[in-house]
Design an enzyme around this catalytic site. Structure first.
Site, PDB file in Angstrom:
ATOM      1  N   ARG A   1       0.942  -1.214  -0.109  1.00  0.00           N
ATOM      2  CA  ARG A   1      -0.021   0.057   0.017  1.00  0.00           C
ATOM      3  C   ARG A   1       0.910   1.255  -0.063  1.00  0.00           C
ATOM      4  NH1 ARG A   1      -3.963  -3.167   3.221  1.00  0.00           N
ATOM      5  NH2 ARG A   1      -2.997  -3.099   5.184  1.00  0.00           N
TER       6      ARG A   1
ATOM      7  N   PHE B   1     -11.054  -6.176  -5.741  1.00  0.00           N
ATOM      8  CA  PHE B   1     -10.909  -6.775  -4.408  1.00  0.00           C
ATOM      9  C   PHE B   1     -10.540  -5.894  -3.337  1.00  0.00           C
ATOM     10  CE2 PHE B   1     -10.016  -9.358  -8.244  1.00  0.00           C
ATOM     11  CZ  PHE B   1     -10.951 -10.346  -8.091  1.00  0.00           C
TER      12      PHE B   1
ATOM     13  N   ASP C   1     -15.657  -4.599  -4.769  1.00  0.00           N
ATOM     14  CA  ASP C   1     -15.741  -5.876  -3.747  1.00  0.00           C
ATOM     15  C   ASP C   1     -17.056  -6.401  -3.825  1.00  0.00           C
ATOM     16  OD1 ASP C   1     -13.457  -7.063  -1.506  1.00  0.00           O
ATOM     17  OD2 ASP C   1     -15.568  -7.457  -1.391  1.00  0.00           O
ATOM     18  N   SER C   2     -17.107  -7.608  -3.753  1.00  0.00           N
ATOM     19  CA  SER C   2     -18.295  -8.652  -3.929  1.00  0.00           C
ATOM     20  C   SER C   2     -19.227  -8.467  -2.782  1.00  0.00           C
ATOM     21  CB  SER C   2     -18.134 -10.035  -4.259  1.00  0.00           C
ATOM     22  OG  SER C   2     -17.285 -10.606  -3.469  1.00  0.00           O
TER      23      SER C   2
ATOM     24  N   ALA D   1     -15.871  -8.999  -9.638  1.00  0.00           N
ATOM     25  CA  ALA D   1     -14.707  -8.157  -9.991  1.00  0.00           C
ATOM     26  C   ALA D   1     -14.762  -8.533 -11.556  1.00  0.00           C
ATOM     27  CB  ALA D   1     -13.422  -8.751  -9.439  1.00  0.00           C
TER      28      ALA D   1
ATOM     29  N   ASP E   1      -6.137  -7.751  -6.139  1.00  0.00           N
ATOM     30  CA  ASP E   1      -5.749  -8.389  -5.058  1.00  0.00           C
ATOM     31  C   ASP E   1      -6.688  -9.486  -4.519  1.00  0.00           C
ATOM     32  OD1 ASP E   1      -4.245  -9.115  -2.555  1.00  0.00           O
ATOM     33  OD2 ASP E   1      -5.077  -7.465  -1.515  1.00  0.00           O
TER      34      ASP E   1
ATOM     35  N   CYS F   1      -2.162 -14.509  -3.226  1.00  0.00           N
ATOM     36  CA  CYS F   1      -1.921 -14.711  -1.986  1.00  0.00           C
ATOM     37  C   CYS F   1      -2.212 -16.096  -1.807  1.00  0.00           C
ATOM     38  CB  CYS F   1      -2.980 -13.942  -0.994  1.00  0.00           C
ATOM     39  SG  CYS F   1      -4.416 -14.284  -1.105  1.00  0.00           S
TER      40      CYS F   1
HETATM   41  N1  SAH Z   1      -6.789  -5.565  -0.804  1.00  0.00           N
HETATM   42  C1  SAH Z   1      -7.508  -5.707   0.445  1.00  0.00           C
HETATM   43  C2  SAH Z   1      -7.834  -7.496   0.620  1.00  0.00           C
HETATM   44  C3  SAH Z   1      -8.507  -8.247  -0.506  1.00  0.00           C
HETATM   45  S1  SAH Z   1      -8.773  -9.496   0.119  1.00  0.00           S
HETATM   46  C4  SAH Z   1      -6.689  -4.915   1.413  1.00  0.00           C
HETATM   47  O1  SAH Z   1      -5.476  -4.583   1.186  1.00  0.00           O
HETATM   48  O2  SAH Z   1      -7.366  -4.942   2.381  1.00  0.00           O
HETATM   49  C5  SAH Z   1      -9.879 -10.193  -1.095  1.00  0.00           C
HETATM   50  C6  SAH Z   1     -11.343  -9.639  -1.299  1.00  0.00           C
HETATM   51  O3  SAH Z   1     -11.848 -10.203  -2.355  1.00  0.00           O
HETATM   52  C7  SAH Z   1     -12.515  -9.903  -0.040  1.00  0.00           C
HETATM   53  O4  SAH Z   1     -12.944  -8.568   0.344  1.00  0.00           O
HETATM   54  C8  SAH Z   1     -13.379 -10.419  -1.133  1.00  0.00           C
HETATM   55  O5  SAH Z   1     -14.820 -10.044  -0.464  1.00  0.00           O
HETATM   56  C9  SAH Z   1     -13.354 -10.132  -2.359  1.00  0.00           C
HETATM   57  N2  SAH Z   1     -13.904 -10.927  -3.346  1.00  0.00           N
HETATM   58  C10 SAH Z   1     -13.758 -12.331  -3.445  1.00  0.00           C
HETATM   59  N3  SAH Z   1     -14.474 -12.801  -4.685  1.00  0.00           N
HETATM   60  C11 SAH Z   1     -14.646 -11.667  -5.339  1.00  0.00           C
HETATM   61  C12 SAH Z   1     -15.151 -11.440  -6.558  1.00  0.00           C
HETATM   62  N4  SAH Z   1     -15.673 -12.219  -7.336  1.00  0.00           N
HETATM   63  N5  SAH Z   1     -15.628 -10.110  -6.952  1.00  0.00           N
HETATM   64  C13 SAH Z   1     -15.291  -9.022  -6.178  1.00  0.00           C
HETATM   65  N6  SAH Z   1     -14.658  -9.197  -4.814  1.00  0.00           N
HETATM   66  C14 SAH Z   1     -14.523 -10.554  -4.595  1.00  0.00           C
END
Ligand code: SAH
Length: 406
Positions: free
Chosen positions: A226, A242, A263-264, A293, A310, A350
């Site tokens: 970040r 995400f 985010d979903s 996403a 991410d 990850c």
């Molecule tokens: N970048 C964030 C952490 C991401 S964790 C940070 O720095 O805090 C991954 C995220 O992806 C979660 O919040 C989850 O809700 C979201 N997610 C999972 N599948 C998804 C999809 N198909 N579309 C959008 N978001 C999704």
């Protein structure tokens, strides 16, 4: 409050594991896992979470750890003879603390969200402890650590020099289902009733909800990425895919022209909005979208010149590896196609089972398929409070690439 499991009495018991001939090599190289296939015999009737002393086929002592009936039979926390009592774990936790003091993380005035214990990376496989101000959020991934969680919690005020006041146990989702431990999340020390707090990270403020949030409430592991992102946002239109609770978005808001968070989870995007507000007030440069996403990327216009990807782990097990790699290719291709010329892609994996090479290859294939010329600006990993043990390469789970896309 959780009820004590029937197997509680077995915790002080120590069982003896003898390995098959030749299977001591990985233990001698300090790898902390013993796979069930390497085990020749187990003494008595072991109960999940028992302390196990591991011996080579010629009966020489090798290591001590926690036993489990799964494919990983023992997770090792000591390679020398030990009595794993309060004093033993006090020293292990002190080591973890001293490491973070050396790394400049503990005691930083502008950051009070950090990881004190990172499983194998700290020689404590199965234990994760994150600190949010004075509250420690503990996650036991093994019955062994879950049985002694109250002892571990009781050590934290001393080990952190009085920083930790309360400990919240959030092991409900991390313990092996088959262990039948009936955990329930809640305070195991100094219950203060809070289910979250506002933390500082590099001077930015974030609401963290450890009760309802994902993992321990915040993705602390992206702190350094970040920070790096902030250097590249000036005047750019940023898309944070995400985005969870807007970690990257808040940093980007320092100087970006526009920031969109996707985010979903609608709960996550609502918190992302709140976090942007906490730092920048009502600022029309930020918008969030609670949606999938993949469909967002497919249908959007090419309006962004910096995209962050991410996603959650695409593969939790080796047998899902190929599917995961396809997922990374597809996702990165979608983003690479749409980034404005001269734009940046900051992309992550990850998944522990996806190696850095695998991930790079997936992204490079995606880039080649789009025909764009791409250069690597940065390759990133985990921050120092998520250490990688050189004897356990699997602990390097977080891989990032920042790419310049012509
Ligand atoms: N970048 C964030 C952490 C991401 S964790 C940070 O720095 O805090 C991954 C995220 O992806 C979660 O919040 C989850 O809700 C979201 N997610 C999972 N599948 C998804 C999809 N198909 N579309 C959008 N978001 C999704």
């Amino acid at each position: 409050m959780t009820t004590k499991p029937a197997s509680m009495t077995s915790v002080t018991r120590t069982i003896r594991i003898t390995l098959r001939k030749g299977k001591e090599q990985s233990v001698k190289r300090f790898h902390p896992w013993i796979f069930s296939g390497a085990v020749a015999s187990v003494s008595g009737e072991p109960v999940e979470g028992d302390v196990a002393e591991v011996f080579a086929s010629d009966n020489t002592y090798l290591a001590t750890g926690h036993w489990a009936p799964g494919s990983i039979a023992v997770r090792i926390f000591s390679f020398s003879r030990c009595t794993p009592d309060r004093e033993f774990f006090r020293k292990k936790l002190m080591d973890a603390m001293n490491y973070r003091i050396s790394a400049g993380i503990a005691g930083k005035s502008d950051t009070n969200a950090w990881r004190l214990v990172h499983g194998e990376g700290d020689g404590l496989p199965g234990l994760v402890i994150d600190l949010y101000g004075n509250v420690a959020v503990l996650q036991a991934h093994t019955a062994g650590f879950w049985h002694i969680r109250e002892m571990i919690a009781g050590l934290l005020p001393e080990v952190t020099g009085g920083l930790v006041h309360s400990v919240y146990d959030k092991s409900e989702g991390t313990l092996p289902f088959m262990a039948k431990l009936n955990p329930s999340n809640g305070y195991i020390m100094g219950a203060n009733g809070e289910t979250g707090t506002v933390v500082s990270e590099n001077g930015f403020r974030f609401r963290v909800d450890w009760e309802k949030g994902q993992k321990t409430g915040f993705f602390i592991d992206q702190r350094d990425s970040r920070s790096l992102l902030r250097q590249y946002c000036n005047g750019r239109s940023v898309l944070n895919m995400f985005g969870y609770t807007g970690g990257f978005s808040v940093y980007a808001m320092s100087n970006a022209a526009l920031v969109h968070t996707v985010d979903s989870s609608a709960t996550a995007t609502a918190t992302a909005d709140e976090n942007v507000y906490l730092n920048f007030g009502s600022d029309p440069r930020h918008r969030s979208f609670a949606t999938d996403a993949f469909s967002f990327l497919s249908s959007m216009e090419s309006e962004y010149d910096l995209i962050i990807l991410d996603p959650p782990a695409f593969a939790k097990h080796h047998n899902a590896l190929n599917q995961a790699l396809q997922g990374y290719r597809r996702l990165n291709a979608l983003a690479l196609k749409k980034i404005k010329p001269g734009g940046l892609l900051f992309t992550f994996s990850c998944s522990q089972v996806v190696s850095r090479d695998d991930f790079r290859r997936s992204v490079f294939v995606a880039a080649a398929n789009t025909g764009r010329n791409v250069r690597i600006l940065h390759q990133t990993g985990q921050p120092p409070d998520h250490p990688v043990s050189i004897y356990h390469p699997e602990s390097e789970y977080l891989k990032g690439l920042m790419l310049y896309v012509e």
